[in-house]
Design a protein around this motif. Sequence first.
Motif, PDB file in Angstrom:
ATOM      1  N   SER A   1       0.835  -1.206   0.000  1.00 25.98           N
ATOM      2  CA  SER A   1       0.000   0.000   0.000  1.00 25.98           C
ATOM      3  C   SER A   1       0.863   1.247   0.000  1.00 25.98           C
ATOM      4  CB  SER A   1      -0.886  -0.010   1.254  1.00 25.98           C
ATOM      5  OG  SER A   1      -1.248   1.301   1.623  1.00 25.98           O
TER       6      SER A   1
ATOM      7  N   LYS B   1      -7.791   2.855  -1.349  1.00 24.84           N
ATOM      8  CA  LYS B   1      -7.882   3.798  -0.226  1.00 24.84           C
ATOM      9  C   LYS B   1      -6.920   3.429   0.902  1.00 24.84           C
ATOM     10  CE  LYS B   1     -12.431   5.313  -1.597  1.00 24.84           C
ATOM     11  NZ  LYS B   1     -13.841   5.521  -1.336  1.00 24.84           N
ATOM     12  N   GLY B   2      -5.719   3.059   0.510  1.00 23.06           N
ATOM     13  CA  GLY B   2      -4.674   2.763   1.486  1.00 23.06           C
ATOM     14  C   GLY B   2      -4.614   1.325   1.955  1.00 23.06           C
ATOM     15  N   LYS B   3      -5.686   0.574   1.679  1.00 22.36           N
ATOM     16  CA  LYS B   3      -5.716  -0.812   2.141  1.00 22.36           C
ATOM     17  C   LYS B   3      -5.244  -1.793   1.063  1.00 22.36           C
ATOM     18  CE  LYS B   3      -9.538  -0.015   5.344  1.00 22.36           C
ATOM     19  NZ  LYS B   3     -10.946  -0.297   5.686  1.00 22.36           N
ATOM     20  N   PHE B   4      -4.862  -2.968   1.503  1.00 23.97           N
ATOM     21  CA  PHE B   4      -4.569  -4.129   0.664  1.00 23.97           C
ATOM     22  C   PHE B   4      -5.709  -4.354  -0.314  1.00 23.97           C
ATOM     23  CE2 PHE B   4      -5.358  -8.631  -0.022  1.00 23.97           C
ATOM     24  CZ  PHE B   4      -4.123  -9.251  -0.059  1.00 23.97           C
ATOM     25  N   ASN B   5      -5.406  -4.614  -1.584  1.00 24.53           N
ATOM     26  CA  ASN B   5      -6.486  -5.131  -2.420  1.00 24.53           C
ATOM     27  C   ASN B   5      -6.067  -6.383  -3.168  1.00 24.53           C
ATOM     28  OD1 ASN B   5      -5.894  -4.745  -5.187  1.00 24.53           O
ATOM     29  ND2 ASN B   5      -6.584  -2.633  -5.104  1.00 24.53           N
ATOM     30  N   LEU B   6      -7.067  -7.170  -3.505  1.00 22.24           N
ATOM     31  CA  LEU B   6      -6.830  -8.524  -3.982  1.00 22.24           C
ATOM     32  C   LEU B   6      -6.206  -8.561  -5.376  1.00 22.24           C
ATOM     33  CD1 LEU B   6      -7.219 -11.236  -2.645  1.00 22.24           C
ATOM     34  CD2 LEU B   6      -9.556 -11.295  -3.488  1.00 22.24           C
ATOM     35  N   GLU B   7      -6.688  -7.722  -6.288  1.00 27.05           N
ATOM     36  CA  GLU B   7      -6.214  -7.810  -7.669  1.00 27.05           C
ATOM     37  C   GLU B   7      -4.762  -7.344  -7.803  1.00 27.05           C
ATOM     38  OE1 GLU B   7      -8.811  -6.123  -6.608  1.00 27.05           O
ATOM     39  OE2 GLU B   7      -8.725  -4.019  -7.210  1.00 27.05           O
TER      40      GLU B   7
ATOM     41  N   LEU C   1      -0.420 -17.335  -2.948  1.00 22.90           N
ATOM     42  CA  LEU C   1      -1.826 -17.016  -3.237  1.00 22.90           C
ATOM     43  C   LEU C   1      -2.095 -17.070  -4.739  1.00 22.90           C
ATOM     44  CD1 LEU C   1      -4.412 -16.046  -1.639  1.00 22.90           C
ATOM     45  CD2 LEU C   1      -3.835 -13.754  -2.440  1.00 22.90           C
TER      46      LEU C   1
ATOM     47  N   PHE D   1     -11.836 -16.190  -8.313  1.00 21.21           N
ATOM     48  CA  PHE D   1     -11.384 -15.807  -6.972  1.00 21.21           C
ATOM     49  C   PHE D   1     -11.678 -14.330  -6.722  1.00 21.21           C
ATOM     50  CE2 PHE D   1      -7.691 -14.756  -4.048  1.00 21.21           C
ATOM     51  CZ  PHE D   1      -8.295 -15.297  -2.926  1.00 21.21           C
TER      52      PHE D   1
ATOM     53  N   GLN E   1     -15.041 -12.563  -5.403  1.00 24.33           N
ATOM     54  CA  GLN E   1     -15.356 -12.332  -3.986  1.00 24.33           C
ATOM     55  C   GLN E   1     -14.898 -10.960  -3.504  1.00 24.33           C
ATOM     56  OE1 GLN E   1     -13.923 -15.568  -1.302  1.00 24.33           O
ATOM     57  NE2 GLN E   1     -13.128 -16.424  -3.195  1.00 24.33           N
ATOM     58  N   ALA E   2     -14.023 -10.323  -4.282  1.00 19.24           N
ATOM     59  CA  ALA E   2     -13.320  -9.150  -3.758  1.00 19.24           C
ATOM     60  C   ALA E   2     -14.166  -7.888  -3.815  1.00 19.24           C
ATOM     61  CB  ALA E   2     -12.033  -8.920  -4.532  1.00 19.24           C
ATOM     62  N   SER E   3     -13.927  -7.015  -2.868  1.00 24.25           N
ATOM     63  CA  SER E   3     -14.737  -5.809  -2.742  1.00 24.25           C
ATOM     64  C   SER E   3     -14.625  -4.894  -3.951  1.00 24.25           C
ATOM     65  CB  SER E   3     -14.325  -5.052  -1.483  1.00 24.25           C
ATOM     66  OG  SER E   3     -12.939  -4.813  -1.481  1.00 24.25           O
ATOM     67  N   HIS E   4     -13.408  -4.705  -4.468  1.00 23.37           N
ATOM     68  CA  HIS E   4     -13.219  -3.778  -5.583  1.00 23.37           C
ATOM     69  C   HIS E   4     -13.920  -4.308  -6.839  1.00 23.37           C
ATOM     70  CE1 HIS E   4     -10.218  -0.694  -7.416  1.00 23.37           C
ATOM     71  NE2 HIS E   4     -11.411  -0.579  -7.922  1.00 23.37           N
TER      72      HIS E   4
ATOM     73  N   LYS F   1     -16.492  -6.156  -6.907  1.00 21.96           N
ATOM     74  CA  LYS F   1     -17.936  -5.945  -6.719  1.00 21.96           C
ATOM     75  C   LYS F   1     -18.326  -4.523  -7.083  1.00 21.96           C
ATOM     76  CE  LYS F   1     -18.482  -9.458  -3.195  1.00 21.96           C
ATOM     77  NZ  LYS F   1     -18.145  -9.606  -1.781  1.00 21.96           N
TER      78      LYS F   1
ATOM     79  N   LEU G   1      -6.697   3.646   9.039  1.00 20.37           N
ATOM     80  CA  LEU G   1      -7.666   3.377   7.971  1.00 20.37           C
ATOM     81  C   LEU G   1      -8.872   2.585   8.478  1.00 20.37           C
ATOM     82  CD1 LEU G   1      -5.068   2.289   5.253  1.00 20.37           C
ATOM     83  CD2 LEU G   1      -6.176   4.523   5.460  1.00 20.37           C
TER      84      LEU G   1
ATOM     85  N   GLU H   1     -16.181  -8.699   3.611  1.00 20.19           N
ATOM     86  CA  GLU H   1     -16.001  -7.910   2.392  1.00 20.19           C
ATOM     87  C   GLU H   1     -14.597  -7.331   2.338  1.00 20.19           C
ATOM     88  OE1 GLU H   1     -19.151  -5.030   2.362  1.00 20.19           O
ATOM     89  OE2 GLU H   1     -20.431  -6.395   1.196  1.00 20.19           O
TER      90      GLU H   1
ATOM     91  N   ASP I   1     -10.819  -7.490   1.512  1.00 17.68           N
ATOM     92  CA  ASP I   1      -9.916  -8.239   0.622  1.00 17.68           C
ATOM     93  C   ASP I   1      -8.821  -8.971   1.399  1.00 17.68           C
ATOM     94  OD1 ASP I   1     -11.332  -7.361  -1.549  1.00 17.68           O
ATOM     95  OD2 ASP I   1      -9.628  -6.417  -2.553  1.00 17.68           O
ATOM     96  N   THR I   2      -8.334  -8.339   2.450  1.00 23.72           N
ATOM     97  CA  THR I   2      -7.279  -8.975   3.245  1.00 23.72           C
ATOM     98  C   THR I   2      -7.766 -10.299   3.824  1.00 23.72           C
ATOM     99  OG1 THR I   2      -6.715  -6.714   3.906  1.00 23.72           O
ATOM    100  CG2 THR I   2      -5.503  -8.497   4.957  1.00 23.72           C
TER     101      THR I   2
ATOM    102  N   ILE J   1     -10.232 -12.214   2.689  1.00 17.65           N
ATOM    103  CA  ILE J   1     -10.433 -13.179   1.600  1.00 17.65           C
ATOM    104  C   ILE J   1      -9.086 -13.821   1.230  1.00 17.65           C
ATOM    105  CG2 ILE J   1     -11.056 -13.414  -0.849  1.00 17.65           C
ATOM    106  CD1 ILE J   1     -13.064 -11.029  -0.334  1.00 17.65           C
TER     107      ILE J   1
END
Lengths: 237, 237
Positions: free
Chosen positions: A9, A147-153, A182, A193, A196-199, A201, B15, B172, B174-175, B177
Amino acid sequence: MKKLEICLSPELVHLYDFNNKNIVIVDIFRASSTMIVALANGVTSITPFKNLGECREMSKKGYIIAGERNGLTAEGFELGNSPLAFLEKKYATKKIAMTTTNGTVAIQLAKGKAKNILLGAFPNLKATADFLSAMSEDVIILCAGWKGKFNLEDSLYAGALTKELKGNFKIECDTAIALESLYDTHSKDIKGFLSQASHTKRLQNQNIEADIDFCLSLNIYDLVGILRENEFFGEKN
Amino acid sequence: MKKLEICLSPELVHLYDFNNKNIVIVDIFRASSTMIVALANGVTSITPFKNLGECREMSKKGYIIAGERNGLTAEGFELGNSPLAFLEKKYATKKIAMTTTNGTVAIQLAKGKAKNILLGAFPNLKATADFLSAMSEDVIILCAGWKGKFNLEDSLYAGALTKELKGNFKIECDTAIALESLYDTHSKDIKGFLSQASHTKRLQNQNIEADIDFCLSLNIYDLVGILRENEFFGEKN
C-alpha cells in the motif's frame, strides 16, 4: 543476489528504501492496465497526474485527458479509465494525460528515488519480468491498493510477478512469499477468486465486466511501460 | 450481519474504525502466544507495556517482568518472551508485566476505542472464535507485523481465525479473503510454509525452534485472553 520486495500500500512506502531500485507500480483495476493497453495501441506517451485540475489543464496543450473518480469518468474529461477505449489504435500517436484514484498516487511516491518506474499489468506480465531480470537492480512491487488498504487484484499480480522473477531474485520478503503462494493457488481461475473481492464488486456495479476481463488478459503485449522524466512510454525489451 | 476485517500492520490502523468493535491482537512469534500460554498456566494477569523502562518499574510492585528486544531477553528482566517459561504453572498466581517489540504497540493502538481487546494465538484459536461468534460486535483482527510490515505468521493466524468465523460474519475485506485462502492452502503444514519466512529465520538463528513449535500448537487451551482495564485475564467462554 538482487532482492525482490512487495509493498502492499502507498501507506507503507516509508518502510521501504526506493533508492536506485526498479519500482513496479500496480493498479490492476484499472490505471496500470489501461496505460499498458494504451501504450501497446500506439499512444505516444502517458503523463500521470495526481489531481483532476492539473490533468484538465493539459487539454489546452493538445493532450487527450483521461481520468476517473470512484470508477466514473471525471467531469469534462474525454476518457475515463477503461482499457477498451484505447483498442484498435484509436488514440495512436496521441499524448495522454491521466489521473486516477489510487494509481497515480503510488507513482508520485516513487518518483525521484527509483532507478526506473514501470507499470505492472497482466497483459504484459512476462515482458516486465524479462526487463527486470535483465537488470542488476533490486525490485520493489508497489501496489496501489484501495484507499490505502490491501487489495486482492493488485496483490495477485504482485504474486504472479514474484513467481516469474523467483529464480533471479532473493526473496526474503514475507509479503512476496505469501502472494506468490496465493497466486499459485488461484492462477487457473483468477476471475472466479476475484469475484469475492470488494473492488471487483464495485466495478461490477458499474457494468464494466468487459474491463475486468481485459485487465486480466495474460501476456498479450510484449512491451514494458516505463517512466522517462514525467511520461510513460512503451518500450520493447 | 456483523463484519470481519483484518488490519495487516499497526501502520494501517488509521484506515480502520475500531470504535465499539472486538479487536484481536496477533503477535504469533511470540507476544500473544506467550500471553495465552501464561494465562492458561494460571498467571493471574498480564499488563502490557510499550517501553522497557515502565515495564521494569513494575518489578518494585511485585510483578514478574518479562520482555524482549529483537528476540532476546531484555537486560535486567526475569523472563524473555518464551511461552515455554510459563508451562507447568511455574508462574501461577503471579502478576506479569510484559513488553515486546511489536505486540504491545498494537495493543496500545486499540486501547480506549475497542469494545473488547483479545489476544490471538493458535493454542486457543477456537476459544477466541467461539467468544467472537457469540457476541454481536464487528471484529477487526490486528496483526502486529514486523517493524510495520506484513508478516507471514500473524497473517496465517488471521486467515485461520477468518476461516473459523466465516459463517457468522460478513466478509467484504480483501485482506480476509486472501488470508483465509492462504491459510487453507497451508493449514496442513504451517511450519513448513513458515520456514521460508524472514521472521522464522531470525528466530531459528537464536535456537528457539521449540518456541516456534509451541506457538503453532492448535487448540490446546479453551480460554480467551481479554483486556480488563490495563491487564489481560484468562476467561472461559
